[in-house]
Write a protein that holds these residues in place. Sequence first.
Motif, PDB file in Angstrom:
ATOM      1  N   ARG A  46     -28.225 -26.843 -18.521  1.00 42.71           N
ATOM      2  CA  ARG A  46     -28.603 -28.258 -18.438  1.00 42.71           C
ATOM      3  C   ARG A  46     -27.624 -28.985 -17.550  1.00 42.71           C
ATOM      4  N   GLU A  47     -28.144 -29.608 -16.509  1.00 47.50           N
ATOM      5  CA  GLU A  47     -27.274 -30.379 -15.622  1.00 47.50           C
ATOM      6  C   GLU A  47     -27.623 -31.855 -15.641  1.00 47.50           C
ATOM      7  N   ASP A  48     -28.569 -32.229 -16.492  1.00 42.02           N
ATOM      8  CA  ASP A  48     -28.954 -33.632 -16.596  1.00 42.02           C
ATOM      9  C   ASP A  48     -27.725 -34.457 -16.953  1.00 42.02           C
ATOM     10  N   ALA A  49     -27.566 -35.564 -16.257  1.00 42.65           N
ATOM     11  CA  ALA A  49     -26.404 -36.411 -16.518  1.00 42.65           C
ATOM     12  C   ALA A  49     -26.475 -37.026 -17.919  1.00 42.65           C
ATOM     13  N   ASP A  50     -27.643 -36.937 -18.525  1.00 43.10           N
ATOM     14  CA  ASP A  50     -27.818 -37.522 -19.854  1.00 43.10           C
ATOM     15  C   ASP A  50     -26.869 -36.873 -20.857  1.00 43.10           C
ATOM     16  N   LYS A  51     -26.141 -37.675 -21.575  1.00 44.99           N
ATOM     17  CA  LYS A  51     -25.147 -37.126 -22.508  1.00 44.99           C
ATOM     18  C   LYS A  51     -25.730 -36.824 -23.881  1.00 44.99           C
ATOM     19  N   ARG A  52     -27.030 -37.031 -24.020  1.00 41.49           N
ATOM     20  CA  ARG A  52     -27.620 -36.755 -25.339  1.00 41.49           C
ATOM     21  C   ARG A  52     -28.333 -35.408 -25.281  1.00 41.49           C
ATOM     22  N   PRO A  53     -27.707 -34.345 -25.768  1.00 40.62           N
ATOM     23  CA  PRO A  53     -28.360 -33.029 -25.697  1.00 40.62           C
ATOM     24  C   PRO A  53     -29.635 -33.020 -26.539  1.00 40.62           C
ATOM     25  N   PRO A  54     -30.712 -32.469 -25.989  1.00 41.49           N
ATOM     26  CA  PRO A  54     -31.946 -32.415 -26.775  1.00 41.49           C
ATOM     27  C   PRO A  54     -31.855 -31.380 -27.883  1.00 41.49           C
ATOM     28  N   PHE A  55     -32.849 -31.435 -28.725  1.00 43.37           N
ATOM     29  CA  PHE A  55     -32.918 -30.598 -29.919  1.00 43.37           C
ATOM     30  C   PHE A  55     -32.736 -29.109 -29.588  1.00 43.37           C
ATOM     31  N   TYR A  56     -33.370 -28.650 -28.492  1.00 43.04           N
ATOM     32  CA  TYR A  56     -33.359 -27.208 -28.222  1.00 43.04           C
ATOM     33  C   TYR A  56     -31.991 -26.683 -27.829  1.00 43.04           C
ATOM     34  N   MET A  57     -31.038 -27.569 -27.594  1.00 43.66           N
ATOM     35  CA  MET A  57     -29.691 -27.081 -27.300  1.00 43.66           C
ATOM     36  C   MET A  57     -29.031 -26.471 -28.539  1.00 43.66           C
ATOM     37  N   ASN A  58     -29.712 -26.560 -29.688  1.00 43.87           N
ATOM     38  CA  ASN A  58     -29.227 -25.870 -30.885  1.00 43.87           C
ATOM     39  C   ASN A  58     -29.333 -24.353 -30.747  1.00 43.87           C
ATOM     40  N   PHE A  59     -30.134 -23.906 -29.788  1.00 43.71           N
ATOM     41  CA  PHE A  59     -30.462 -22.483 -29.756  1.00 43.71           C
ATOM     42  C   PHE A  59     -29.792 -21.746 -28.598  1.00 43.71           C
ATOM     43  N   THR A  60     -29.216 -20.612 -28.905  1.00 44.75           N
ATOM     44  CA  THR A  60     -28.758 -19.661 -27.887  1.00 44.75           C
ATOM     45  C   THR A  60     -29.357 -18.316 -28.292  1.00 44.75           C
ATOM     46  N   PRO A  61     -30.648 -18.123 -28.038  1.00 46.33           N
ATOM     47  CA  PRO A  61     -31.349 -16.935 -28.556  1.00 46.33           C
ATOM     48  C   PRO A  61     -30.613 -15.649 -28.195  1.00 46.33           C
TER      49      PRO A  61
END
Lengths: 412, 569
Positions: free
Chosen positions: B438-453
């Motif tokens: 994720r390189e989005d400058a947005d500092k709010r990680p979305p829900f799916y960043m919970n996962f590292t399959p």
Amino acid sequence: MSLLRPYQPSAEQPWDQDAALHLWRRAGFGAGPEQVAATVKMGPARAVEQLIAPPGDDPAEEGLESIYDNIYGSSDPDNLRAWLITRMTRCQHQLREKLALFWHSHFATSILKVRKVDWMARQYRLFLDLGLGKFDALLGEITRDPAMIRWLDNETNSKGQANENYARELFELFTLGEGNYTEKDIREAARAFTGWHILRGRYHFSSLLHDSGTKTVLGKTGPLSGEDVCRMALEQDACGRFLARKLLAFFVTPKPLPKVEQELGALMNKNGYDMTATLRVVLGSSLFFGADARRAIVKSPLEFVVGAARCLDSKLNAKAAVPALRSMGQDLLAPPNVAGWPGHREWINTATWLSRVNAGARLLRALPASARPEHLLGSALPAQEYQVLTKRATGRAALARAILALPEAHLA
Amino acid sequence: MRALALVSLVSISVLAQDAKPKPVAVPIASRLPAGATALLEFRGVAGKLRALLASPLGQQLLAHDAVQAFRASDQGRKLLMGDAFVRGINGTGIMGVLDALASKDIAIAVYDTPQKALAVARVDGVEIKKLIAAATLFAKGQIQIVEPESDAGPALYRAGPIYYSVDNELLVVSTVEALARQVRAPTGRASVLGQANIAQARRHAGDADVFAYVDLETYGKNLAQNGKPKDLAQALLLGAFAYYVPQAPWAGVGLRIDADENGWNLDVNANSPAPEKRQQPVEDAFCGTLPTLPFRLPERTLGVVRMRRSLRSVWAHREALIADVGIPKLIEFESNFSNITYMSFVEEFLPNVGEEFVLIGTRRLWKADETAPAIRMPQGAILWPIRNKKNWATKVQLTFNQFVSIINFNQGQNGGDPLLASSVTHKDVVIHTSRYHREDADKRPPFYMNFTPSVAIVNDHLVVASTVDIVRELIDAQNGETAALGGVNAGVWLEPGEIRLALQENRETLVAQSMLEDGSSRANAEQKIDVALELARYVRDVRVTTKAADGKLSVSLRLALQTPEKRTR
């Protein structure tokens, strides 16, 4: 005499509870008895000013803002929908919420294609943050908005392969309306938006994919950019008239008179599309408070559901309201097409009417002690009819349900 | 910490065969005439609840802020007003009424339809008569005498659709006049306790404090009509119960409350159908017991689900075990599986996997340099025993790459963040893992960043996990083992303490949901969530286990409460 002249209370058009309730229904989603009484006390001019800029802090809004990260980071669009519905129900700045809903239908973008909750959240933020400002700023931001770019396929609009979707809707639906531009204008304008793409979730201008050649749009020729095209659209008299017609249809009357459109359009051209200044005139006009404007518009499902909760001081389960609103024909964040919700009579058919009546029953399972069902309609509920309903309804909740099933309760 | 145990065990009887009855005083249910299709007995429950409330745990619960807040709420005030009203009549309030009604035995039977019900209770007749007298005054003539008191029995009254009579120790309430008359003046006819099925079910439940019986031939027609499970997931989840319960003529539930000074117990047991009704495909696929799991539970474990299910047997007998409508989906699955894994599901995969599914969930720790999403998901892993370990390594890697490719194809089409695949080694175990780039400058990680399959082979188990961290934790946990309870076929074990911490970490999400669902202010939502989190501190242990082996079919629920440590403010 101008119909947009300031409203002066008179014997024919008194400033009373009905007038105040009318103002709350149109400039917001409604208000409870105490709030309406306070509005009556302050007089029409101050009431409009307070709707434009409510005084003091708003704890409800602060509370909702405090959970925004949670909504934004969720992959479930219903959370965002519920958050927006709760804003409409609880936030003091009702005009801002109502106008944001107007812009959402005006710049209709659907999550069904965009498929990203955070992008839709950012777009709706634009409506909340810039809605009451100058239209050119909002238009500029929306043209660069990733959700809009995806919705109207501007990602595939590149030099030599122009995609006309955004340019077409810019003229037809966002600024000028049909008949005020040519197909050639669209083709040329589309070239101006080439290279307006998305990268890493944000607007990205690709100079390599942008057509910087000479274009002729709306009678002007040059190496026009997307910004130039937006500015030129706003310079057209037709733009003021077009926006005036939509604003009047949303806030005042479904079929505004051409001369009123003309007058308001000219005003908007003159004030640089300042929405606050424009709405101050509209909401404070004798046209707005005239008898012909009262209960002249069919409420949208959101206006009906949120309005009922606000008028009854009742809490609203916004998560449960989302599917209910969908069954009534208003799926927030998913307008039916690029033209948004057609509104007014289109809201009502046999299926949606049943959904509305059922929603009223579900919404009003428990009413607070302060709820006054008769307040839902004010004087639109004749005393005789009220007596009949009171006799037959067992309890206040049943009375409220009965009132909400009356046709008058579905008119704003 | 002084822990108080509150242990509950509930059992559903399908066919009792070998439970040993305990001597019981003449039960009140013996007054109910035979022919019942359902029966519910309470055996002095109120006394045990009273003992619980008098215990230190009960006292702490009663003094809890949440209880005090309820007393101060609208509903609480209404309840107190009602109590005061009743106290004005009988001098003891609602608790006194409950005492008079429920401190002894109650039995309720249903005949043919739920509309024909009859209840009998051993009561303090004097107290009840006081109440009835007061109710008669308020009922303004709505209560009629159907038959006056006589040598045949006490007066029989009618209030709307209800018939009732009361003497010094017996209250009879019925929706049918004839039933009320029969009990009011017993004629020596057969009682429900003479019904063979009920007798069997009661023996099976033993001295349970609450006993329920349901005639499945009357009320369980829908179970039988449903037939075989419609899909694989349903079959795996329900196991032998899906096939055997619809064949049972009745079901029984026993609830045992062991009210010593600290708590109480609930109990449940069951047996499977008679041997001749058992089906070999069901026995092969879903019966048997769980083996010892060669892992200890990692730290911060929230819960474990373990199921003994032979997928190989299910596939071998799929026409017998799955409804026709579900078979095409299995065939489609086989085809997709082969395309993705380069393995034949039936010939290469199934012969090389074991017969236990394990799902472990743990609370995830976020590193100091990681920005956690607003919604913090626990991490989870599925463990599946495998055979011929050396054949798996390449196939696992290949399948994982295919998985990442498919995700990335979809993400790419939608402009989503891609998964970056890599391999890491932990204690000589290769873990194939991935993370969202994720390189989005947005500092709010979305829900799916919970996962590292991630996927790995650990200790002869295929591990498919939502994060690489839990795989590492499982590799570290190879040096221990987790035993199943004797004869248990499937079960869910929960760790309330860790679950509470996971919820606490997601307090903001819970508050947000509460605000959106209740329409309440942030302050009110916080108060509600904090009360729930606080009450969760009283739960010590929760487990649900099933037995489906050696002719036993049972479900057990175990709940343990505790007196939490005082919190420092």
